[in-house]
Design a protein around this motif. Structure first.
Motif, PDB file in Angstrom:
ATOM      1  N   SER A  67      -5.381   1.729   9.171  1.00 47.72           N
ATOM      2  CA  SER A  67      -6.581   1.089   8.792  1.00 47.72           C
ATOM      3  C   SER A  67      -6.137  -0.150   7.856  1.00 47.72           C
ATOM      4  N   THR A  68      -5.168   0.219   6.917  1.00 43.83           N
ATOM      5  CA  THR A  68      -4.989  -0.924   5.847  1.00 43.83           C
ATOM      6  C   THR A  68      -4.232  -1.871   6.658  1.00 43.83           C
ATOM      7  N   LYS A 121      -4.443  -3.194   9.765  1.00 41.39           N
ATOM      8  CA  LYS A 121      -5.539  -3.638  10.465  1.00 41.39           C
ATOM      9  C   LYS A 121      -6.325  -4.579   9.915  1.00 41.39           C
ATOM     10  N   SER A 122      -6.663  -4.506   8.461  1.00 44.11           N
ATOM     11  CA  SER A 122      -7.773  -5.057   7.684  1.00 44.11           C
ATOM     12  C   SER A 122      -7.049  -6.035   6.446  1.00 44.11           C
ATOM     13  N   ASN A 123      -5.627  -5.894   6.440  1.00 45.00           N
ATOM     14  CA  ASN A 123      -5.075  -6.730   5.411  1.00 45.00           C
ATOM     15  C   ASN A 123      -3.763  -7.145   5.884  1.00 45.00           C
ATOM     16  N   GLU A 137      -3.333  -2.054  -1.824  1.00 48.64           N
ATOM     17  CA  GLU A 137      -4.515  -2.265  -1.163  1.00 48.64           C
ATOM     18  C   GLU A 137      -5.133  -0.914  -0.816  1.00 48.64           C
ATOM     19  N   LYS A 175      -8.421   0.177  -0.895  1.00 53.16           N
ATOM     20  CA  LYS A 175      -9.610   0.321  -0.185  1.00 53.16           C
ATOM     21  C   LYS A 175      -9.865   0.611   1.228  1.00 53.16           C
ATOM     22  N   TYR A 176      -9.013   0.107   1.875  1.00 52.55           N
ATOM     23  CA  TYR A 176      -9.387   0.070   3.438  1.00 52.55           C
ATOM     24  C   TYR A 176      -8.659   1.710   3.912  1.00 52.55           C
ATOM     25  N   GLY A 177      -7.867   2.070   3.410  1.00 53.65           N
ATOM     26  CA  GLY A 177      -7.365   3.610   3.712  1.00 53.65           C
ATOM     27  C   GLY A 177      -7.913   4.940   2.944  1.00 53.65           C
ATOM     28  N   LYS A 178      -8.742   4.506   2.210  1.00 49.27           N
ATOM     29  CA  LYS A 178      -9.350   5.675   1.239  1.00 49.27           C
ATOM     30  C   LYS A 178     -10.233   6.495   2.088  1.00 49.27           C
ATOM     31  N   TYR A 205       0.856  -1.244  -0.106  1.00 51.17           N
ATOM     32  CA  TYR A 205       0.167  -0.128  -0.031  1.00 51.17           C
ATOM     33  C   TYR A 205       1.066   1.274   0.100  1.00 51.17           C
ATOM     34  N   SER A 250      -4.463   6.243   7.694  1.00 47.59           N
ATOM     35  CA  SER A 250      -5.008   5.617   6.388  1.00 47.59           C
ATOM     36  C   SER A 250      -4.137   4.158   6.213  1.00 47.59           C
TER      37      SER A 250
END
Length: 292
Positions: free
Chosen positions: A180-181, A183-185, A149, A151-154, A3, A177
């Motif tokens: 957040s990414t 955390k999720s990926n 990646e 989408k998570y940080g957008k 990312y 941002s």
């Protein structure tokens, strides 16, 4: 995967990249995705890559070393547009050399690039380069680019960043941002490279590599999560079936409740009695046996 974020602001540029290339149960790869092309006082450019690592590294090497027939290279072109064009040509060169062999092995030619910086008296500029070697430029309506990646940080960037944002605000937003990414990926990971460039400096002004021990990033991770939970808990729960206009928390009033889309039961199943399943029959037999 990876990312990367690049932001173009009135005050300058912010770049942030992670360093993970693959993540599996027994294999985690770490390669830095950010490269700096700097001639202090004359130019400062940043290149970030996402996608196939072998493709990315080949492109980066060509960009750094190649001089075209006119004697032009990333080190002497007069504008950031020409610099982006050189990056695009490097992508096409690697594609021409490698794409067929990769395709024969079932591998897509996959690469995305962010390139930005400042050359001489020209303003700061930011570009995104695609796998075909074509590119687009950031303007005030689109102040940032993401690759990998994204989408998570957008969402946080869309809500916070404008051209008038300060460099420190943008750096903080970029880190949130990224958190957040992370955390999720699992395909995005530490350490991170953060570069903050002040317009007109023509040299790297602020740079840091961030690992799990970085105190500011640990504060970001803890505080952002706590604040999100706090905001969520302080928001009212919805209220159902109230008179119209009587409660601002109303999710559905008596006049706007609506109805779900209900499917029609086949005619041959019109009997509403539930058929007895084999499991129900066995349970009933056991129950009756105990009564006897």
């Amino acid at each position: 995967m990876t990312y990367c974020i690049g932001m173009r602001l009135n005050q300058g540029l912010v770049f942030l990249s992670d360093s993970r290339t693959n993540a599996g149960v027994d294999q985690v790869g770490t390669f830095r995705k950010m490269s700096v092309f700097e001639n202090p006082g004359e130019r400062m450019l940043v290149l970030m890559t996402a996608g196939n690592l072998s493709i990315s590294q080949a492109i980066r090497q060509i960009v750094a070393e190649h001089i075209d027939s006119n004697g032009l290279s990333i080190w002497n072109v007069a504008s950031m547009y020409d610099a982006a064009r050189i990056v695009g040509e490097a992508v096409r060169t690697v594609h021409q050399r490698e794409a067929k062999a990769l395709a024969d092995c079932g591998i897509d030619f996959n690469v995305s690039i962010i390139v930005g910086g400042q050359i001489g008296a020209e303003r700061c500029r930011l570009f995104q380069v695609y796998s075909a070697g074509n590119f687009i430029e950031s303007h005030d309506e689109t102040t940032y680019f993401q690759i990998g990646e994204a989408k998570y940080g957008k969402p946080i960037i869309d809500r916070v960043i404008t051209p008038a944002s300060t460099l420190d605000e943008a750096a903080k937003c970029a880190l949130i941002s990224m958190d957040s990414t992370l955390k999720s990926n699992i395909s995005v990971g530490l350490p991170l490279d953060l570069l903050v460039y002040e317009a007109g400096s023509l040299a790297v002004t602020r740079f840091v590599t961030i690992d799990e021990k970085n105190r500011y990033f640990r504060m970001i991770r803890d505080t952002w999560g706590e604040q999100l939970k706090s905001v969520f808990e302080n928001m009212d729960n919805p209220v159902w079936d109230v008179a119209p206009g009587t409660d601002g928390r109303s999710l559905a009033s008596c006049s706007t409740a609506g109805k779900p889309v209900r499917m029609t039961m086949p005619a041959q199943l019109g009997n509403t009695a539930q058929p007895t399943t084999p499991m129900q029959s066995l349970a009933q037999q056991v129950h009756n046996g105990r009564q006897h």
